[in-house]
Design a protein around this motif. Sequence first.
Motif, PDB file in Angstrom:
ATOM      1  N   GLN A 116       0.797  -1.222   0.000  1.00  0.00           N
ATOM      2  CA  GLN A 116       0.000   0.000   0.000  1.00  0.00           C
ATOM      3  C   GLN A 116       0.834   1.278   0.000  1.00  0.00           C
ATOM      4  OE1 GLN A 116      -2.703  -0.044   3.274  1.00  0.00           O
ATOM      5  NE2 GLN A 116      -1.117  -0.412   4.791  1.00  0.00           N
ATOM      6  N   ARG A 117       1.958   1.296   0.684  1.00  0.00           N
ATOM      7  CA  ARG A 117       2.776   2.519   0.699  1.00  0.00           C
ATOM      8  C   ARG A 117       3.251   2.853  -0.717  1.00  0.00           C
ATOM      9  NH1 ARG A 117       6.994   3.226   5.149  1.00  0.00           N
ATOM     10  NH2 ARG A 117       5.173   4.078   6.149  1.00  0.00           N
ATOM     11  N   LEU A 118       3.707   1.855  -1.443  1.00  0.00           N
ATOM     12  CA  LEU A 118       4.132   2.083  -2.824  1.00  0.00           C
ATOM     13  C   LEU A 118       2.953   2.568  -3.667  1.00  0.00           C
ATOM     14  CD1 LEU A 118       6.121   1.899  -5.189  1.00  0.00           C
ATOM     15  CD2 LEU A 118       5.512  -0.520  -5.387  1.00  0.00           C
ATOM     16  N   LEU A 119       1.798   1.938  -3.521  1.00  0.00           N
ATOM     17  CA  LEU A 119       0.631   2.322  -4.307  1.00  0.00           C
ATOM     18  C   LEU A 119       0.183   3.750  -4.012  1.00  0.00           C
ATOM     19  CD1 LEU A 119      -1.422  -0.975  -4.177  1.00  0.00           C
ATOM     20  CD2 LEU A 119      -0.351   0.038  -6.177  1.00  0.00           C
ATOM     21  N   TRP A 120       0.123   4.109  -2.726  1.00  0.00           N
ATOM     22  CA  TRP A 120      -0.376   5.452  -2.443  1.00  0.00           C
ATOM     23  C   TRP A 120       0.617   6.526  -2.849  1.00  0.00           C
ATOM     24  CZ3 TRP A 120      -0.305   3.575   3.130  1.00  0.00           C
ATOM     25  CH2 TRP A 120       0.711   4.119   3.891  1.00  0.00           C
ATOM     26  N   THR A 121       1.919   6.251  -2.757  1.00  0.00           N
ATOM     27  CA  THR A 121       2.872   7.273  -3.177  1.00  0.00           C
ATOM     28  C   THR A 121       2.929   7.391  -4.702  1.00  0.00           C
ATOM     29  OG1 THR A 121       4.701   5.717  -2.936  1.00  0.00           O
ATOM     30  CG2 THR A 121       4.292   7.176  -1.097  1.00  0.00           C
ATOM     31  N   LEU A 122       2.851   6.270  -5.412  1.00  0.00           N
ATOM     32  CA  LEU A 122       2.793   6.339  -6.881  1.00  0.00           C
ATOM     33  C   LEU A 122       1.541   7.085  -7.331  1.00  0.00           C
ATOM     34  CD1 LEU A 122       3.936   2.796  -8.081  1.00  0.00           C
ATOM     35  CD2 LEU A 122       4.995   4.975  -8.661  1.00  0.00           C
ATOM     36  N   GLU A 123       0.409   6.763  -6.723  1.00  0.00           N
ATOM     37  CA  GLU A 123      -0.854   7.419  -7.072  1.00  0.00           C
ATOM     38  C   GLU A 123      -0.766   8.925  -6.809  1.00  0.00           C
ATOM     39  OE1 GLU A 123      -5.106   7.542  -8.014  1.00  0.00           O
ATOM     40  OE2 GLU A 123      -3.484   6.175  -8.461  1.00  0.00           O
ATOM     41  N   SER A 124      -0.158   9.287  -5.711  1.00  0.00           N
ATOM     42  CA  SER A 124      -0.007  10.708  -5.386  1.00  0.00           C
ATOM     43  C   SER A 124       0.879  11.416  -6.406  1.00  0.00           C
ATOM     44  CB  SER A 124       0.582  10.853  -3.987  1.00  0.00           C
ATOM     45  OG  SER A 124       0.924  12.185  -3.727  1.00  0.00           O
ATOM     46  N   LEU A 125       1.985  10.766  -6.787  1.00  0.00           N
ATOM     47  CA  LEU A 125       2.887  11.364  -7.768  1.00  0.00           C
ATOM     48  C   LEU A 125       2.218  11.552  -9.120  1.00  0.00           C
ATOM     49  CD1 LEU A 125       6.285   9.558  -7.104  1.00  0.00           C
ATOM     50  CD2 LEU A 125       5.866  12.014  -6.990  1.00  0.00           C
ATOM     51  N   VAL A 126       1.495  10.541  -9.561  1.00  0.00           N
ATOM     52  CA  VAL A 126       0.927  10.568 -10.914  1.00  0.00           C
ATOM     53  C   VAL A 126      -0.283  11.499 -11.017  1.00  0.00           C
ATOM     54  CG1 VAL A 126      -0.207   9.147 -12.661  1.00  0.00           C
ATOM     55  CG2 VAL A 126       1.821   8.310 -11.516  1.00  0.00           C
ATOM     56  N   THR A 127      -1.121  11.501  -9.982  1.00  0.00           N
ATOM     57  CA  THR A 127      -2.349  12.309 -10.050  1.00  0.00           C
ATOM     58  C   THR A 127      -2.204  13.688  -9.440  1.00  0.00           C
ATOM     59  OG1 THR A 127      -3.209  11.430  -7.972  1.00  0.00           O
ATOM     60  CG2 THR A 127      -3.813  10.260  -9.997  1.00  0.00           C
ATOM     61  N   GLY A 128      -1.149  13.894  -8.632  1.00  0.00           N
ATOM     62  CA  GLY A 128      -0.965  15.188  -7.994  1.00  0.00           C
ATOM     63  C   GLY A 128      -1.815  15.374  -6.752  1.00  0.00           C
ATOM     64  N   ARG A 129      -2.466  14.318  -6.320  1.00  0.00           N
ATOM     65  CA  ARG A 129      -3.302  14.405  -5.128  1.00  0.00           C
ATOM     66  C   ARG A 129      -2.450  14.229  -3.874  1.00  0.00           C
ATOM     67  NH1 ARG A 129      -7.101   9.907  -6.156  1.00  0.00           N
ATOM     68  NH2 ARG A 129      -8.091  10.495  -4.220  1.00  0.00           N
ATOM     69  N   VAL A 130      -2.969  14.695  -2.769  1.00  0.00           N
ATOM     70  CA  VAL A 130      -2.267  14.611  -1.491  1.00  0.00           C
ATOM     71  C   VAL A 130      -2.165  13.147  -1.069  1.00  0.00           C
ATOM     72  CG1 VAL A 130      -2.340  15.350   0.921  1.00  0.00           C
ATOM     73  CG2 VAL A 130      -3.194  16.855  -0.864  1.00  0.00           C
ATOM     74  N   VAL A 131      -1.002  12.739  -0.584  1.00  0.00           N
ATOM     75  CA  VAL A 131      -0.773  11.352  -0.173  1.00  0.00           C
ATOM     76  C   VAL A 131      -1.801  10.924   0.864  1.00  0.00           C
ATOM     77  CG1 VAL A 131       0.835   9.780   0.966  1.00  0.00           C
ATOM     78  CG2 VAL A 131       1.675  11.386  -0.705  1.00  0.00           C
ATOM     79  N   ARG A 132      -2.070  11.782   1.825  1.00  0.00           N
ATOM     80  CA  ARG A 132      -3.016  11.458   2.899  1.00  0.00           C
ATOM     81  C   ARG A 132      -4.389  11.079   2.328  1.00  0.00           C
ATOM     82  NH1 ARG A 132      -2.851  16.087   5.188  1.00  0.00           N
ATOM     83  NH2 ARG A 132      -4.689  16.878   4.166  1.00  0.00           N
ATOM     84  N   GLU A 133      -4.822  11.800   1.312  1.00  0.00           N
ATOM     85  CA  GLU A 133      -6.123  11.532   0.697  1.00  0.00           C
ATOM     86  C   GLU A 133      -6.141  10.162   0.012  1.00  0.00           C
ATOM     87  OE1 GLU A 133      -8.288  13.271  -3.221  1.00  0.00           O
ATOM     88  OE2 GLU A 133      -7.597  14.763  -1.774  1.00  0.00           O
ATOM     89  N   VAL A 134      -5.071   9.849  -0.691  1.00  0.00           N
ATOM     90  CA  VAL A 134      -4.977   8.563  -1.383  1.00  0.00           C
ATOM     91  C   VAL A 134      -4.830   7.430  -0.376  1.00  0.00           C
ATOM     92  CG1 VAL A 134      -3.640   7.210  -3.036  1.00  0.00           C
ATOM     93  CG2 VAL A 134      -3.967   9.650  -3.418  1.00  0.00           C
ATOM     94  N   ARG A 135      -3.970   7.644   0.622  1.00  0.00           N
ATOM     95  CA  ARG A 135      -3.701   6.621   1.640  1.00  0.00           C
ATOM     96  C   ARG A 135      -4.951   6.286   2.442  1.00  0.00           C
ATOM     97  NH1 ARG A 135      -0.438   9.179   5.949  1.00  0.00           N
ATOM     98  NH2 ARG A 135      -2.498   9.852   6.537  1.00  0.00           N
ATOM     99  N   ASP A 136      -5.633   7.316   2.922  1.00  0.00           N
ATOM    100  CA  ASP A 136      -6.775   7.089   3.802  1.00  0.00           C
ATOM    101  C   ASP A 136      -8.064   6.831   3.039  1.00  0.00           C
ATOM    102  OD1 ASP A 136      -4.974   7.551   5.815  1.00  0.00           O
ATOM    103  OD2 ASP A 136      -5.640   9.605   6.209  1.00  0.00           O
ATOM    104  N   GLY A 137      -8.069   7.124   1.750  1.00  0.00           N
ATOM    105  CA  GLY A 137      -9.279   6.944   0.964  1.00  0.00           C
ATOM    106  C   GLY A 137      -9.158   5.860  -0.091  1.00  0.00           C
ATOM    107  N   ASP A 138      -8.469   6.174  -1.166  1.00  0.00           N
ATOM    108  CA  ASP A 138      -8.477   5.318  -2.349  1.00  0.00           C
ATOM    109  C   ASP A 138      -7.949   3.907  -2.119  1.00  0.00           C
ATOM    110  OD1 ASP A 138      -9.215   7.761  -3.332  1.00  0.00           O
ATOM    111  OD2 ASP A 138      -7.973   7.643  -5.122  1.00  0.00           O
ATOM    112  N   VAL A 139      -6.800   3.784  -1.483  1.00  0.00           N
ATOM    113  CA  VAL A 139      -6.198   2.460  -1.319  1.00  0.00           C
ATOM    114  C   VAL A 139      -7.060   1.605  -0.389  1.00  0.00           C
ATOM    115  CG1 VAL A 139      -4.167   1.213  -0.502  1.00  0.00           C
ATOM    116  CG2 VAL A 139      -3.880   3.254  -1.887  1.00  0.00           C
TER     117      VAL A 139
END
Length: 194
Positions: A116-139
């Motif tokens: 999950q850490r790799l997924l949320w940081t990659l998602e944050s980099l590619v989409t420009g969204r805040v890591v916290r939002e991706v980590r606590d929401g999307d993943v």
Amino acid sequence: MAATRAAPHAREIFTSLEYGPVPESHTCALAWLDTQDWCLGHYVNGKWLKPEHRDSVPCQDPVTGETLASCLQAQAEDVAAAVEAARTAFKSWSAQPGVARGRHLTRLAKVIQKHQRLLWTLESLVTGRVVREVRDGDVQLAQQLLHYHAIQASTQEEALAGWEPMGVIGLILPPTFSFLEMMWRICPALAVGK
């Protein structure tokens, strides 16, 4: 008698404070991109393929405009190879009972949790969204979707008795399409055997 030093002042504490790596750091994503030589190919049949003589497009950080990696563009033969691999996998996947498909979906949720850490940081980099939002929401939601559809895979067998899977489907996504939006489209299809 040695002189004793008074407790440090707040200013000294804050000016000398060193921080360790934060969980929101993009370090693990950048390290993974480095293992890929900063070039992303096509993920087909469980492997990253990097065919030679393909044009590439830059994958940029939407926040900074910095190039993160290059992504190889697929040609007709790359798409044909992916479709053939999907057709081969479809035969065995659609023949499995819903309970077995559900076990695979549950296993995939555990793999997402493990990475999950790799997924949320990659998602944050590619989409420009805040890591916290991706980590606590999307993943987290992607894992919940997989668990939900794992249950549905076995219950839908009775509800959809007599229905046959249509076959291989394709999903072409823009680079800024989020991981969660992709999972919303893939999970139901996998659960019912497509």
